[in-house]
Write a protein that holds these residues in place. Structure first.
Motif, PDB file in Angstrom:
ATOM      1  N   GLY A   1       0.788  -1.223   0.000  1.00 58.19           N
ATOM      2  CA  GLY A   1       0.000   0.000   0.000  1.00 58.19           C
ATOM      3  C   GLY A   1       0.816   1.267   0.000  1.00 58.19           C
ATOM      4  N   ARG A   2       2.122   1.176  -0.124  1.00 61.55           N
ATOM      5  CA  ARG A   2       2.977   2.366  -0.050  1.00 61.55           C
ATOM      6  C   ARG A   2       2.819   3.198  -1.325  1.00 61.55           C
ATOM      7  N   ALA A   3       1.960   4.207  -1.255  1.00 63.86           N
ATOM      8  CA  ALA A   3       1.649   5.025  -2.435  1.00 63.86           C
ATOM      9  C   ALA A   3       2.885   5.730  -2.969  1.00 63.86           C
ATOM     10  N   GLU A   4       3.792   6.135  -2.086  1.00 60.02           N
ATOM     11  CA  GLU A   4       5.003   6.822  -2.528  1.00 60.02           C
ATOM     12  C   GLU A   4       5.826   5.944  -3.465  1.00 60.02           C
ATOM     13  N   ALA A   5       5.827   4.635  -3.226  1.00 65.17           N
ATOM     14  CA  ALA A   5       6.593   3.735  -4.092  1.00 65.17           C
ATOM     15  C   ALA A   5       5.941   3.623  -5.467  1.00 65.17           C
ATOM     16  N   TRP A   6       4.599   3.549  -5.503  1.00 67.13           N
ATOM     17  CA  TRP A   6       3.911   3.501  -6.795  1.00 67.13           C
ATOM     18  C   TRP A   6       4.211   4.773  -7.599  1.00 67.13           C
ATOM     19  N   TRP A   7       4.131   5.925  -6.941  1.00 65.81           N
ATOM     20  CA  TRP A   7       4.412   7.172  -7.649  1.00 65.81           C
ATOM     21  C   TRP A   7       5.882   7.248  -8.063  1.00 65.81           C
ATOM     22  N   SER A   8       6.779   6.753  -7.217  1.00 73.42           N
ATOM     23  CA  SER A   8       8.199   6.804  -7.556  1.00 73.42           C
ATOM     24  C   SER A   8       8.501   5.970  -8.794  1.00 73.42           C
ATOM     25  N   LEU A   9       7.825   4.845  -8.943  1.00 76.25           N
ATOM     26  CA  LEU A   9       7.969   4.068 -10.185  1.00 76.25           C
ATOM     27  C   LEU A   9       7.438   4.864 -11.369  1.00 76.25           C
ATOM     28  N   ALA A  10       6.291   5.501 -11.198  1.00 78.02           N
ATOM     29  CA  ALA A  10       5.728   6.306 -12.283  1.00 78.02           C
ATOM     30  C   ALA A  10       6.651   7.449 -12.653  1.00 78.02           C
ATOM     31  N   ASN A  11       7.348   7.992 -11.660  1.00 77.17           N
ATOM     32  CA  ASN A  11       8.224   9.133 -11.883  1.00 77.17           C
ATOM     33  C   ASN A  11       9.500   8.747 -12.620  1.00 77.17           C
ATOM     34  N   LEU A  12       9.750   7.450 -12.749  1.00 76.83           N
ATOM     35  CA  LEU A  12      10.803   6.974 -13.649  1.00 76.83           C
ATOM     36  C   LEU A  12      10.206   6.990 -15.038  1.00 76.83           C
ATOM     37  N   LYS A  13      10.542   7.979 -15.825  1.00 81.31           N
ATOM     38  CA  LYS A  13       9.787   8.269 -17.048  1.00 81.31           C
ATOM     39  C   LYS A  13       9.702   7.073 -17.995  1.00 81.31           C
ATOM     40  N   ALA A  14      10.711   6.199 -17.971  1.00 79.61           N
ATOM     41  CA  ALA A  14      10.708   5.067 -18.897  1.00 79.61           C
ATOM     42  C   ALA A  14       9.982   3.848 -18.336  1.00 79.61           C
ATOM     43  N   TYR A  15       9.540   3.903 -17.090  1.00 79.77           N
ATOM     44  CA  TYR A  15       8.888   2.736 -16.488  1.00 79.77           C
ATOM     45  C   TYR A  15       7.470   2.581 -17.037  1.00 79.77           C
ATOM     46  N   ARG A  16       7.071   1.333 -17.286  1.00 80.14           N
ATOM     47  CA  ARG A  16       5.727   1.047 -17.785  1.00 80.14           C
ATOM     48  C   ARG A  16       5.058   0.060 -16.840  1.00 80.14           C
ATOM     49  N   PHE A  17       3.885   0.427 -16.342  1.00 77.55           N
ATOM     50  CA  PHE A  17       3.155  -0.434 -15.424  1.00 77.55           C
ATOM     51  C   PHE A  17       2.499  -1.594 -16.168  1.00 77.55           C
ATOM     52  N   CYS A  51       3.522  24.524 -18.129  1.00 74.44           N
ATOM     53  CA  CYS A  51       2.502  24.378 -17.086  1.00 74.44           C
ATOM     54  C   CYS A  51       1.873  22.984 -17.089  1.00 74.44           C
ATOM     55  N   VAL A  52       1.639  22.420 -18.259  1.00 79.60           N
ATOM     56  CA  VAL A  52       1.065  21.077 -18.305  1.00 79.60           C
ATOM     57  C   VAL A  52       2.057  20.062 -17.744  1.00 79.60           C
ATOM     58  N   SER A  53       3.344  20.244 -18.048  1.00 77.52           N
ATOM     59  CA  SER A  53       4.349  19.332 -17.505  1.00 77.52           C
ATOM     60  C   SER A  53       4.381  19.425 -15.982  1.00 77.52           C
ATOM     61  N   ALA A  54       4.245  20.625 -15.438  1.00 78.58           N
ATOM     62  CA  ALA A  54       4.208  20.773 -13.986  1.00 78.58           C
ATOM     63  C   ALA A  54       2.946  20.150 -13.400  1.00 78.58           C
ATOM     64  N   PHE A  55       1.823  20.259 -14.111  1.00 81.23           N
ATOM     65  CA  PHE A  55       0.563  19.696 -13.641  1.00 81.23           C
ATOM     66  C   PHE A  55       0.620  18.173 -13.589  1.00 81.23           C
ATOM     67  N   ARG A  56       1.476  17.589 -14.408  1.00 83.69           N
ATOM     68  CA  ARG A  56       1.627  16.135 -14.445  1.00 83.69           C
ATOM     69  C   ARG A  56       2.651  15.625 -13.442  1.00 83.69           C
ATOM     70  N   GLN A  57       3.225  16.527 -12.653  1.00 84.32           N
ATOM     71  CA  GLN A  57       4.316  16.163 -11.753  1.00 84.32           C
ATOM     72  C   GLN A  57       3.916  16.390 -10.298  1.00 84.32           C
ATOM     73  N   HIS A  58       4.137  15.391  -9.474  1.00 84.14           N
ATOM     74  CA  HIS A  58       4.004  15.608  -8.029  1.00 84.14           C
ATOM     75  C   HIS A  58       5.347  16.083  -7.499  1.00 84.14           C
ATOM     76  N   PHE A  59       5.343  17.221  -6.804  1.00 81.28           N
ATOM     77  CA  PHE A  59       6.568  17.783  -6.244  1.00 81.28           C
ATOM     78  C   PHE A  59       6.619  17.505  -4.748  1.00 81.28           C
ATOM     79  N   ALA A  60       7.819  17.226  -4.260  1.00 78.77           N
ATOM     80  CA  ALA A  60       7.963  16.943  -2.832  1.00 78.77           C
ATOM     81  C   ALA A  60       7.616  18.149  -1.983  1.00 78.77           C
ATOM     82  N   GLY A  61       7.790  19.352  -2.525  1.00 78.60           N
ATOM     83  CA  GLY A  61       7.469  20.564  -1.779  1.00 78.60           C
ATOM     84  C   GLY A  61       7.984  21.779  -2.503  1.00 78.60           C
ATOM     85  N   GLY A  62       7.485  22.950  -2.103  1.00 80.35           N
ATOM     86  CA  GLY A  62       7.999  24.202  -2.634  1.00 80.35           C
ATOM     87  C   GLY A  62       7.297  24.747  -3.851  1.00 80.35           C
TER      88      GLY A  62
END
Length: 591
Positions: free
Chosen positions: A238-254, A462-473
């Motif tokens: 259930g670790r959502a951060e791990a699922w997102w971290s895989l998605a954030n690897l741009k070449a990864y395919r679920f 802006c669309v690229s930023a909208f598609r990105q989860h940022f850790a903060g800031g």
């Protein structure tokens, strides 16, 4: 054998089997039966620290410290400290130290109390006094190392930690601190060595695997990164951060099964985790060409983040108006020649996802330029300046600072940033994109520093930023209207500095860099006073660590396909276009 001893023995057995998470329950039973057993508290604290439970670990370490004080008279003050009763602890300790100034354990406890009150220099002085008298006091040295790190002196902290780790290689609190400091200093490979060693002792801790995976990604070791994140999900599906971290690897395919697993988790997840799962599912749908479904997930993910973050777009617009009103040509003319004359820094500013990491990688491939990371030092100095006149909103307090103050700020910035300059090159990059808000401050404290504004098509950025989860800031990035307004405010502010400080900011347009890479690189290097070097065109061969979301892209040659990737989502961009207003049609004009 007592129940406490039996429980501790059971915890040790589980730990030896690599089942540290299961050891927590028997350790709690053990300390319940033996509250003065420091060794039990320490093991419990170590496991909690590795699990990411920093607050729980802090309590357990405090209990360990209270358990090992050698003088019974110190028990009440140590207990008060562990329970957060700082006034009680200080009162008791003051009385004892007045009677016995050379009581080193009391001085150590007093230093801990002072540190928690934020009186860091006083706490440091007490700890240094203790070590001067008794260098073998390892807990005192550990406290000093943590305090030095807290004061922004990581190099000094690392010296103390290494001294301790030579004598006790499996001091887990020191190992965790060392990994954090090495990451801060940009030594990601060294940090990875530490986390590998920790995982050998705590192989079942998903949080430790997450941290290790993030470090591997920064180093560009993508296969190992995937393995680390998958290990997290084996331990905690259930670790959502791990699922997102895989998605954030741009070449990864679920896989379809992974997508189904994420979808199933949405129902029971809290808002923050649900947002991460939506971001990951959006990436899965996008890769599958299901644009409407992907955008729906992006919208849901961002809406949840927007609820969790208190962003006020009017505050940003008001800041821009104040900045434009203060920084006039006359203001800078009156302060000509102020600041530190060093020309070492190259500031890369802009918006996230604008191509700034690409420009950084190109420049950091030049033999005279060192890439660092997104440094917080300018923001820290802006915060200090704001505190000099707290009734006047920033940047107004800058008007009252003297020439000597700005020279000192420039000198201090150069001194602070030496901690991340490891290659000894003449120039270095500070790639904190939000520093565009502080161009006026930078000009006053470092008038010869160069500022590079990296700009990308408003919709693409802006669309690229909208598609990105940022850790903060980047709290403005979770709503299309907020994004558009922020982009417009950013353009307005840079245009103002173009007018009052002509030529001080050099602009790089992402699309032009993609279309004519060599021409744009030559132009940029010429503006920065650097000779052309072919290595800048082979930036993708540079093995330096990169910590931003673009770390994978900048390790590949430039490709034009990504320039217009935003167009697949154009049917849903009405609020963004409306908020951008005239800026949208004006691009690539500077204003």
């Amino acid at each position: 054998m007592s129940d406490a001893a039996a429980s501790y023995q059971e915890a040790q057995r589980l730990l030896a089997l690599g089942r540290s998470r299961e050891a927590v329950a028997p350790l709690h039973r053990a300390v319940g039966g033996a509250p003065r057993a420091g060794v039990i508290w320490r093991l419990l604290a170590d496991i909690q620290l590795l699990s990411g439970d920093v607050a729980g670990a802090r309590i357990a370490y405090d209990r360990m410290l209270a358990a090992v004080v050698p003088d019974e008279r110190l028990r009440p003050s140590a207990d008060a400290l562990a329970e957060g009763r700082l006034e009680d602890a200080e009162g008791l300790l003051k009385d004892l130290l007045n009677a016995e100034p050379s009581n080193l354990p009391a001085a150590h406890l007093m230093a801990e109390a002072l540190a928690r009150r934020g009186e860091l220099p006083a706490a440091e002085a007490l700890l240094a006094h203790c070590l001067a008298r008794a260098p073998q006091l390892h807990l005192v040295r550990q406290s000093l190392a943590l305090l030095l790190h807290r004061q922004g002196r990581p190099g000094e902290a690392l010296i103390e930690l290494d001294w301790l780790l030579v004598r006790e290689p499996r001091n887990n609190r020191c190992r965790v601190a060392k990994a954090a400091i090495m990451t801060e200093l940009g030594d990601y490979a060294g940090a990875a060595e530490v986390t590998v060693a920790l995982l050998e002792d705590f192989p079942d801790q998903p949080q430790a695997w997450m941290v290790h995976g993030h470090g591997l990604r920064t180093l560009g070791r993508i296969e190992a990164t995937v393995a680390a994140y998958r290990r997290v999900l084996e331990l905690d599906p259930g670790r959502a951060e791990a699922w997102w971290s895989l998605a954030n690897l741009k070449a990864y395919r679920f896989t379809p099964d992974e997508r189904s697993a994420m979808q199933a988790r949405l129902t029971d997840a809290g808002p923050a985790d649900r947002s991460l799962l939506h971001f990951a599912l959006a990436k899965a749908d996008e890769d599958a060409g299901q644009d409407a479904d992907a955008f729906a997930h992006y919208a849901a993910a961002n809406a949840l983040q927007r609820q969790l973050r208190a962003y006020d777009p009017e505050a940003t617009s008001a800041f821009v108006r104040r900045t434009k009103a203060l920084f006039t040509p006359a203001f800078f003319a009156d302060r000509a020649g102020w600041g530190d004359p060093a020309a070492d820094p190259i500031f890369i500013v802009g918006l996230p996802r604008s191509g700034s990491t690409l420009v950084e990688q190109i420049l950091a491939s030049h033999p005279a330029v060192e890439g660092t990371r997104e440094l917080m030092d300018i923001q820290a100095m802006a915060d200090w300046a704001a505190g000099q006149a707290p009734d006047a909103p920033y940047p107004a307090p800058l008007a009252s600072l003297s020439a000597a103050a700005f020279a000192q700020l420039g000198h201090d910035y150069l001194a602070r940033t030496r901690r991340v300059r490891r290659l000894g090159r003449a120039r270095f990059i500070d790639k904190a994109p939000w520093n565009f808000q502080h161009i006026g401050l930078i000009r006053l404290m470092l008038p010869n520093a160069r500022i590079v504004d990296v700009r990308r098509d408003p919709l693409g950025c802006c669309v690229s930023a909208f598609r990105q989860h940022f850790a903060g800031g980047f709290d403005f990035a979770y709503d299309l209207a907020d994004l558009g307004r922020y982009y417009a405010d950013y353009v307005d502010l840079i245009a103002h500095f173009d007018a009052v400080l002509p030529g001080h900011v050099t602009r790089v347009n992402y699309e032009e860099l993609v279309e004519d890479t060599e021409g744009e690189v030559r132009r940029l290097l010429d503006v920065l006073g650097l000779p052309f070097d072919p290595a800048c065109l082979r930036f993708f061969e540079n093995r330096r660590a990169v910590a931003t979301p673009s770390s994978e892209q900048v390790r590949q040659p430039i490709y034009a396909e990504g320039v217009d990737s935003w167009r697949r989502f154009e049917p849903w961009l009405g609020p963004l276009k409306a908020a951008l207003g005239p800026v949208l049609d004006a691009y690539p004009a500077p204003s």
